[in-house]
Design a protein around this motif. Structure first.
Motif, PDB file in Angstrom:
ATOM      1  N   LYS A  53      27.330  23.170  18.437  1.00  0.00           N
ATOM      2  CA  LYS A  53      26.818  23.370  19.801  1.00  0.00           C
ATOM      3  C   LYS A  53      26.162  24.872  20.057  1.00  0.00           C
ATOM      4  O   LYS A  53      26.719  25.706  19.678  1.00  0.00           O
ATOM      5  CB  LYS A  53      27.533  22.699  21.055  1.00  0.00           C
ATOM      6  CG  LYS A  53      27.599  21.345  20.880  1.00  0.00           C
ATOM      7  CD  LYS A  53      28.605  20.841  22.069  1.00  0.00           C
ATOM      8  CE  LYS A  53      28.892  19.077  21.960  1.00  0.00           C
ATOM      9  NZ  LYS A  53      27.898  18.561  21.785  1.00  0.00           N
ATOM     10  N   SER A  54      25.139  24.986  20.691  1.00  0.00           N
ATOM     11  CA  SER A  54      24.670  26.478  20.982  1.00  0.00           C
ATOM     12  C   SER A  54      25.942  27.055  21.791  1.00  0.00           C
ATOM     13  O   SER A  54      26.597  26.213  22.692  1.00  0.00           O
ATOM     14  CB  SER A  54      23.202  26.323  21.595  1.00  0.00           C
ATOM     15  OG  SER A  54      23.280  25.694  23.045  1.00  0.00           O
ATOM     16  N   GLN A  55      25.475  28.186  22.324  1.00  0.00           N
ATOM     17  CA  GLN A  55      26.311  28.844  23.236  1.00  0.00           C
ATOM     18  C   GLN A  55      25.922  28.377  24.821  1.00  0.00           C
ATOM     19  O   GLN A  55      26.934  28.171  25.530  1.00  0.00           O
ATOM     20  CB  GLN A  55      26.136  30.341  23.224  1.00  0.00           C
ATOM     21  CG  GLN A  55      26.696  31.050  22.058  1.00  0.00           C
ATOM     22  CD  GLN A  55      26.321  32.671  21.984  1.00  0.00           C
ATOM     23  OE1 GLN A  55      25.618  33.009  23.015  1.00  0.00           O
ATOM     24  NE2 GLN A  55      27.022  33.297  21.209  1.00  0.00           N
ATOM     25  N   SER A  56      24.723  28.115  24.979  1.00  0.00           N
ATOM     26  CA  SER A  56      24.290  27.541  26.387  1.00  0.00           C
ATOM     27  C   SER A  56      24.993  26.260  26.465  1.00  0.00           C
ATOM     28  O   SER A  56      25.420  26.031  27.714  1.00  0.00           O
ATOM     29  CB  SER A  56      23.077  27.429  26.458  1.00  0.00           C
ATOM     30  OG  SER A  56      22.440  28.768  26.289  1.00  0.00           O
ATOM     31  N   GLU A  57      24.843  25.260  25.533  1.00  0.00           N
ATOM     32  CA  GLU A  57      25.493  23.918  25.639  1.00  0.00           C
ATOM     33  C   GLU A  57      26.987  24.272  25.995  1.00  0.00           C
ATOM     34  O   GLU A  57      27.615  23.207  26.818  1.00  0.00           O
ATOM     35  CB  GLU A  57      25.457  23.075  24.383  1.00  0.00           C
ATOM     36  CG  GLU A  57      23.636  22.844  24.250  1.00  0.00           C
ATOM     37  CD  GLU A  57      23.486  22.198  23.070  1.00  0.00           C
ATOM     38  OE1 GLU A  57      22.775  21.218  22.859  1.00  0.00           O
ATOM     39  OE2 GLU A  57      24.366  22.493  21.932  1.00  0.00           O
ATOM     40  N   VAL A  58      27.786  24.876  25.136  1.00  0.00           N
ATOM     41  CA  VAL A  58      29.347  25.163  25.199  1.00  0.00           C
ATOM     42  C   VAL A  58      29.440  25.579  26.392  1.00  0.00           C
ATOM     43  O   VAL A  58      30.384  25.225  27.408  1.00  0.00           O
ATOM     44  CB  VAL A  58      29.742  26.128  24.286  1.00  0.00           C
ATOM     45  CG1 VAL A  58      31.174  26.601  24.571  1.00  0.00           C
ATOM     46  CG2 VAL A  58      29.676  25.476  22.837  1.00  0.00           C
ATOM     47  N   GLY A  59      28.520  26.584  27.227  1.00  0.00           N
ATOM     48  CA  GLY A  59      28.661  27.017  28.583  1.00  0.00           C
ATOM     49  C   GLY A  59      28.880  25.920  29.576  1.00  0.00           C
ATOM     50  O   GLY A  59      29.885  26.088  30.496  1.00  0.00           O
ATOM     51  N   ARG A  60      27.605  25.086  29.475  1.00  0.00           N
ATOM     52  CA  ARG A  60      27.768  23.835  30.374  1.00  0.00           C
ATOM     53  C   ARG A  60      28.815  22.851  30.306  1.00  0.00           C
ATOM     54  O   ARG A  60      29.308  22.509  31.184  1.00  0.00           O
ATOM     55  CB  ARG A  60      26.423  23.149  30.144  1.00  0.00           C
ATOM     56  CG  ARG A  60      25.311  23.874  30.591  1.00  0.00           C
ATOM     57  CD  ARG A  60      24.017  23.015  30.720  1.00  0.00           C
ATOM     58  NE  ARG A  60      23.488  22.557  29.197  1.00  0.00           N
ATOM     59  CZ  ARG A  60      22.642  23.105  28.430  1.00  0.00           C
ATOM     60  NH1 ARG A  60      22.232  24.121  29.065  1.00  0.00           N
ATOM     61  NH2 ARG A  60      22.362  22.538  27.221  1.00  0.00           N
ATOM     62  N   ILE A  61      29.291  22.760  29.084  1.00  0.00           N
ATOM     63  CA  ILE A  61      30.437  21.932  28.912  1.00  0.00           C
ATOM     64  C   ILE A  61      31.788  22.571  29.494  1.00  0.00           C
ATOM     65  O   ILE A  61      32.512  21.819  30.423  1.00  0.00           O
ATOM     66  CB  ILE A  61      30.787  21.506  27.578  1.00  0.00           C
ATOM     67  CG1 ILE A  61      29.769  20.420  26.998  1.00  0.00           C
ATOM     68  CG2 ILE A  61      32.169  20.923  27.331  1.00  0.00           C
ATOM     69  CD1 ILE A  61      29.717  20.659  25.490  1.00  0.00           C
ATOM     70  N   LEU A  62      32.073  23.754  29.452  1.00  0.00           N
ATOM     71  CA  LEU A  62      33.048  24.487  29.938  1.00  0.00           C
ATOM     72  C   LEU A  62      33.116  25.117  31.351  1.00  0.00           C
ATOM     73  O   LEU A  62      33.824  25.082  31.860  1.00  0.00           O
ATOM     74  CB  LEU A  62      33.641  25.485  28.873  1.00  0.00           C
ATOM     75  CG  LEU A  62      34.156  25.370  27.617  1.00  0.00           C
ATOM     76  CD1 LEU A  62      34.330  26.250  26.756  1.00  0.00           C
ATOM     77  CD2 LEU A  62      35.165  23.976  27.399  1.00  0.00           C
ATOM     78  N   GLY A  63      31.661  24.751  31.774  1.00  0.00           N
ATOM     79  CA  GLY A  63      31.652  25.441  33.220  1.00  0.00           C
ATOM     80  C   GLY A  63      31.728  26.895  33.177  1.00  0.00           C
ATOM     81  O   GLY A  63      32.082  27.343  34.354  1.00  0.00           O
ATOM     82  N   VAL A  64      31.178  27.558  32.217  1.00  0.00           N
ATOM     83  CA  VAL A  64      30.974  28.970  32.272  1.00  0.00           C
ATOM     84  C   VAL A  64      29.619  29.409  31.781  1.00  0.00           C
ATOM     85  O   VAL A  64      28.817  28.682  31.408  1.00  0.00           O
ATOM     86  CB  VAL A  64      31.890  29.577  31.463  1.00  0.00           C
ATOM     87  CG1 VAL A  64      33.570  29.128  31.706  1.00  0.00           C
ATOM     88  CG2 VAL A  64      31.802  29.086  29.881  1.00  0.00           C
ATOM     89  N   SER A  65      29.200  30.787  31.916  1.00  0.00           N
ATOM     90  CA  SER A  65      28.106  31.108  31.518  1.00  0.00           C
ATOM     91  C   SER A  65      28.062  31.298  29.982  1.00  0.00           C
ATOM     92  O   SER A  65      28.984  31.491  29.173  1.00  0.00           O
ATOM     93  CB  SER A  65      27.890  32.351  32.163  1.00  0.00           C
ATOM     94  OG  SER A  65      28.639  33.577  31.552  1.00  0.00           O
ATOM     95  N   GLN A  66      26.891  31.414  29.434  1.00  0.00           N
ATOM     96  CA  GLN A  66      26.521  31.793  28.080  1.00  0.00           C
ATOM     97  C   GLN A  66      27.169  33.169  27.671  1.00  0.00           C
ATOM     98  O   GLN A  66      27.722  33.309  26.482  1.00  0.00           O
ATOM     99  CB  GLN A  66      25.004  31.831  27.684  1.00  0.00           C
ATOM    100  CG  GLN A  66      24.809  32.044  26.335  1.00  0.00           C
ATOM    101  CD  GLN A  66      23.378  32.609  25.909  1.00  0.00           C
ATOM    102  OE1 GLN A  66      22.373  32.155  26.723  1.00  0.00           O
ATOM    103  NE2 GLN A  66      23.176  33.132  24.709  1.00  0.00           N
ATOM    104  N   MET A  67      27.209  34.209  28.658  1.00  0.00           N
ATOM    105  CA  MET A  67      27.648  35.363  28.299  1.00  0.00           C
ATOM    106  C   MET A  67      29.037  35.360  28.017  1.00  0.00           C
ATOM    107  O   MET A  67      29.672  35.840  27.159  1.00  0.00           O
ATOM    108  CB  MET A  67      27.502  36.525  29.520  1.00  0.00           C
ATOM    109  CG  MET A  67      28.034  37.817  29.115  1.00  0.00           C
ATOM    110  SD  MET A  67      27.573  39.019  30.549  1.00  0.00           S
ATOM    111  CE  MET A  67      25.765  39.071  30.555  1.00  0.00           C
ATOM    112  N   PHE A  68      29.855  34.459  28.871  1.00  0.00           N
ATOM    113  CA  PHE A  68      31.335  34.236  28.666  1.00  0.00           C
ATOM    114  C   PHE A  68      31.466  33.835  27.391  1.00  0.00           C
ATOM    115  O   PHE A  68      32.486  34.131  26.576  1.00  0.00           O
ATOM    116  CB  PHE A  68      31.691  33.274  29.846  1.00  0.00           C
ATOM    117  CG  PHE A  68      33.257  33.249  29.655  1.00  0.00           C
ATOM    118  CD1 PHE A  68      33.982  33.688  30.334  1.00  0.00           C
ATOM    119  CD2 PHE A  68      33.719  31.895  28.982  1.00  0.00           C
ATOM    120  CE1 PHE A  68      35.561  33.554  30.272  1.00  0.00           C
ATOM    121  CE2 PHE A  68      35.025  31.550  28.805  1.00  0.00           C
ATOM    122  CZ  PHE A  68      36.050  32.390  29.543  1.00  0.00           C
TER     123      PHE A  68
END
Length: 241
Positions: A209-224
């Motif tokens: 998954k992309s960083q943006s997708e992972v961020g949405r799943i975990l509830g955090v930002s792409q930068m995180f």
């Protein structure tokens, strides 16, 4: 590949003798660090071969200066050193790659005229209209429109995760795990990561998954996610390499 104990012996011998053959042997042993870091930054406006040369030169200097008595492995010592030199190279490169003054000036005039035209007519002007308005050829207009100013990787940005660098949110298209063998040692080190880090590994490197997708799943930002990813790989690299 030289093991850590033999590498330490060679570094001590090199510091005593300055033997270039020993230095070259150490450089050959750790050249993978330069290759990994050069590939990591490739595709961002500078060719891989150029980055590898910069990284290799930094590696040689690192070998020459390294003191085994500081208590860390050379790979741990050299990685941030080479990374810093590559970033400096990007900054110098961005300053050097600048358009002729006439192009820069014309580009600013085009932006102003485009904004004024849009305010009045609700559409952007054509190349022909810009050429007539500014009194230059259409070829010059096109040349100026194609110009894009280089952006430093250290440019400051603000996101929902706070202030950071552009570097933190640029996706890394290389295989971040390619330096590690798929073996029991890697699985063992992954199991030592905390729960969030293990989720990042699963979502990013197993499920792709992309960083943006992972961020949405975990509830955090792409930068995180980007920062976590880099931290994870650094941990594993230090443990395994």
């Amino acid at each position: 590949m030289i093991d850590a104990k033999e590498a330490e012996r060679l570094f001590r011998e090199y510091r005593k003798t300055g033997d270039k053959e020993i230095r070259n042997r150490l450089v050959e042993n750790y050249i993978y660090v330069a290759e990994i870091l050069a590939k990591k930054f490739a595709g961002r406006g500078v060719e891989y071969d150029d980055l590898l040369q910069v990284a290799s030169e930094a590696l040689i200097l690192g070998v020459e200066k390294f003191d085994p008595d500081i208590g860390v492995q050379f790979s741990t010592y050299i990685t941030p050193t080479v990374t810093g030199i590559i970033k400096n190279y990007f900054r110098d490169y961005s300053r050097a790659v600048r358009p002729p003054r006439r192009v820069y000036t014309l580009s600013a005039k085009i932006r102003h005229e485009t904004n004024e035209h849009f305010k009045e007519y609700g559409v952007k002007p054509t190349v022909k209209q810009l050429s007539k308005k500014l009194g230059v050829s259409e070829e010059e207009i096109i040349e100026a429109l194609e110009y894009r100013a280089p952006v430093s990787l250290d440019s400051r940005i603000v996101s929902e995760d706070g202030e950071g660098r552009l570097y933190d949110v640029i996706p890394d298209t290389s295989d971040r795990f390619e330096a590690f063998e798929d073996n029991e040692a890697l699985r063992s080190e992954i199991s030592k990561l905390d729960a969030t880090e293990q989720k990042v590994v699963l979502l990013r490197f197993v499920q792709g998954k992309s960083q943006s997708e992972v961020g949405r799943i975990l509830g955090v930002s792409q930068m995180f996610v980007s920062r976590a990813e880099r931290k994870i790989v650094d941990k594993l690299r230090e443990s395994l390499l």
